[in-house]
Design a protein around this motif. Sequence first.
Motif, short mmCIF file in Angstrom:
data_model
loop_
_atom_site.label_atom_id
_atom_site.label_comp_id
_atom_site.label_asym_id
_atom_site.label_seq_id
_atom_site.Cartn_x
_atom_site.Cartn_y
_atom_site.Cartn_z
N LYS A 171 0.83 -1.20 0.00
CA LYS A 171 0.00 0.00 0.00
C LYS A 171 0.87 1.26 0.00
O LYS A 171 0.40 2.34 -0.31
CB LYS A 171 -0.98 0.00 1.17
CG LYS A 171 -0.36 0.30 2.53
CD LYS A 171 -1.44 0.30 3.61
CE LYS A 171 -0.88 0.59 4.97
NZ LYS A 171 -1.91 0.57 6.00
N TRP A 172 2.15 1.12 0.35
CA TRP A 172 3.07 2.26 0.39
C TRP A 172 3.92 2.37 -0.87
O TRP A 172 4.86 3.16 -0.92
CB TRP A 172 3.98 2.16 1.62
CG TRP A 172 3.22 2.05 2.90
CD1 TRP A 172 3.23 0.99 3.76
CD2 TRP A 172 2.34 3.01 3.48
NE1 TRP A 172 2.40 1.24 4.82
CE2 TRP A 172 1.84 2.48 4.68
CE3 TRP A 172 1.91 4.29 3.09
CZ2 TRP A 172 0.95 3.17 5.49
CZ3 TRP A 172 1.02 4.98 3.90
CH2 TRP A 172 0.55 4.42 5.09
N LEU B 227 4.82 8.22 0.38
CA LEU B 227 3.40 8.60 0.50
C LEU B 227 3.21 9.38 1.79
O LEU B 227 3.78 9.02 2.83
CB LEU B 227 2.51 7.36 0.49
CG LEU B 227 2.33 6.72 -0.89
CD1 LEU B 227 1.75 5.32 -0.76
CD2 LEU B 227 1.43 7.59 -1.76
N PRO B 228 2.44 10.46 1.75
CA PRO B 228 2.33 11.36 2.92
C PRO B 228 1.95 10.67 4.23
O PRO B 228 2.43 11.07 5.29
CB PRO B 228 1.27 12.37 2.50
CG PRO B 228 1.34 12.39 1.01
CD PRO B 228 1.69 10.98 0.60
N ASP B 229 1.12 9.64 4.19
CA ASP B 229 0.67 8.99 5.42
C ASP B 229 1.63 7.92 5.95
O ASP B 229 1.36 7.31 6.98
CB ASP B 229 -0.71 8.35 5.21
CG ASP B 229 -1.80 9.40 5.03
OD1 ASP B 229 -1.58 10.56 5.44
OD2 ASP B 229 -2.85 9.05 4.47
N ASN B 230 2.74 7.69 5.26
CA ASN B 230 3.67 6.64 5.67
C ASN B 230 4.65 7.17 6.71
O ASN B 230 5.80 7.50 6.44
CB ASN B 230 4.42 6.07 4.45
CG ASN B 230 5.20 4.83 4.78
OD1 ASN B 230 5.46 4.52 5.94
ND2 ASN B 230 5.58 4.10 3.74
N ALA B 231 4.18 7.25 7.95
CA ALA B 231 4.97 7.82 9.04
C ALA B 231 6.25 7.02 9.29
O ALA B 231 7.30 7.60 9.60
CB ALA B 231 4.13 7.87 10.32
N ARG B 232 6.19 5.69 9.17
CA ARG B 232 7.39 4.87 9.40
C ARG B 232 8.50 5.23 8.41
O ARG B 232 9.66 5.38 8.78
CB ARG B 232 7.06 3.38 9.26
CG ARG B 232 6.29 2.80 10.41
CD ARG B 232 6.02 1.31 10.13
NE ARG B 232 5.33 0.67 11.20
CZ ARG B 232 5.90 0.14 12.27
NH1 ARG B 232 7.20 0.19 12.40
NH2 ARG B 232 5.17 -0.43 13.21
N ARG C 215 8.79 7.98 6.63
CA ARG C 215 9.23 9.36 6.86
C ARG C 215 10.23 9.40 8.02
O ARG C 215 11.22 10.13 7.97
CB ARG C 215 8.03 10.26 7.14
CG ARG C 215 7.15 10.43 5.89
CD ARG C 215 5.90 11.21 6.17
NE ARG C 215 6.25 12.61 6.38
CZ ARG C 215 5.39 13.61 6.25
NH1 ARG C 215 4.14 13.37 5.89
NH2 ARG C 215 5.76 14.84 6.46
#
Length: 173
Positions: free
Chosen positions: A34-35, A135-140, A142
Motif C-alpha cells: 500500500k506504500w 506517500l504522505p501517510d507513511n509515518a514509518r 518518513r
Amino acid sequence: MPLPLRTERLVIRPYREADATPLHEVFGSPEVMKWTPSAPSKDVAETAQRLARTMAFTARQPPGLGLWALELKDSADFLGQVGLFPVEGKGPDVEVAYELAPRVWGHGYATEAARALVDYGFDEMNLRRIVALILPDNARSRNVASKCGMTLEGPGRFYNLDLIVYARERTVG
C-alpha cells in the motif's frame, strides 16, 4: 556497488532467482505494497516475474545503482528489498528505497540499510543528492528518511502519485 555491502547486522546483496519465495512476503503483502506504486503480487509466480524484472532493471543501471536483497548477517534471514536508483528510472535524482517484511518492522533494519546506502552513495559514488519519495501517510518511512539525515522538502509528483520528498545533499568537506 561492491556487493555484498555489510552493516553491523545486515547484508545487502544481489538478488538470486531463489529469492522469489521469501520476497513474496514483501511483494505479496497488502500492508507493504500500500506504500508503493504497485499492487500486491497474487502468488509466488507473480513475485518471481517481478523479481526477474527487478534483476533486469538492476542490470541496466550504472554500477552501484539498483535494487538488492536485504538479509540478516548472522542468520541470512531474508528481510526485504533495498536500493539506490534513478528516480522514475531516469533521474537526475537518485532515490533510496526500502521495503521490508512486516514481521521485521520496528527493529531499525530499514534505517540501518538506508543509512548504509546513503553513505555509500555519497562516499563511494560521489552522488550530489539522494531523495526518498514517500506517500504522505507513511509515518514509518518518513521517520527512516529523517534518521538518515534527510530533510522534508515538500510535495512532489512521481510515479503518478502525490508524494512527499525528503532529500539530502552531499556535504563537501
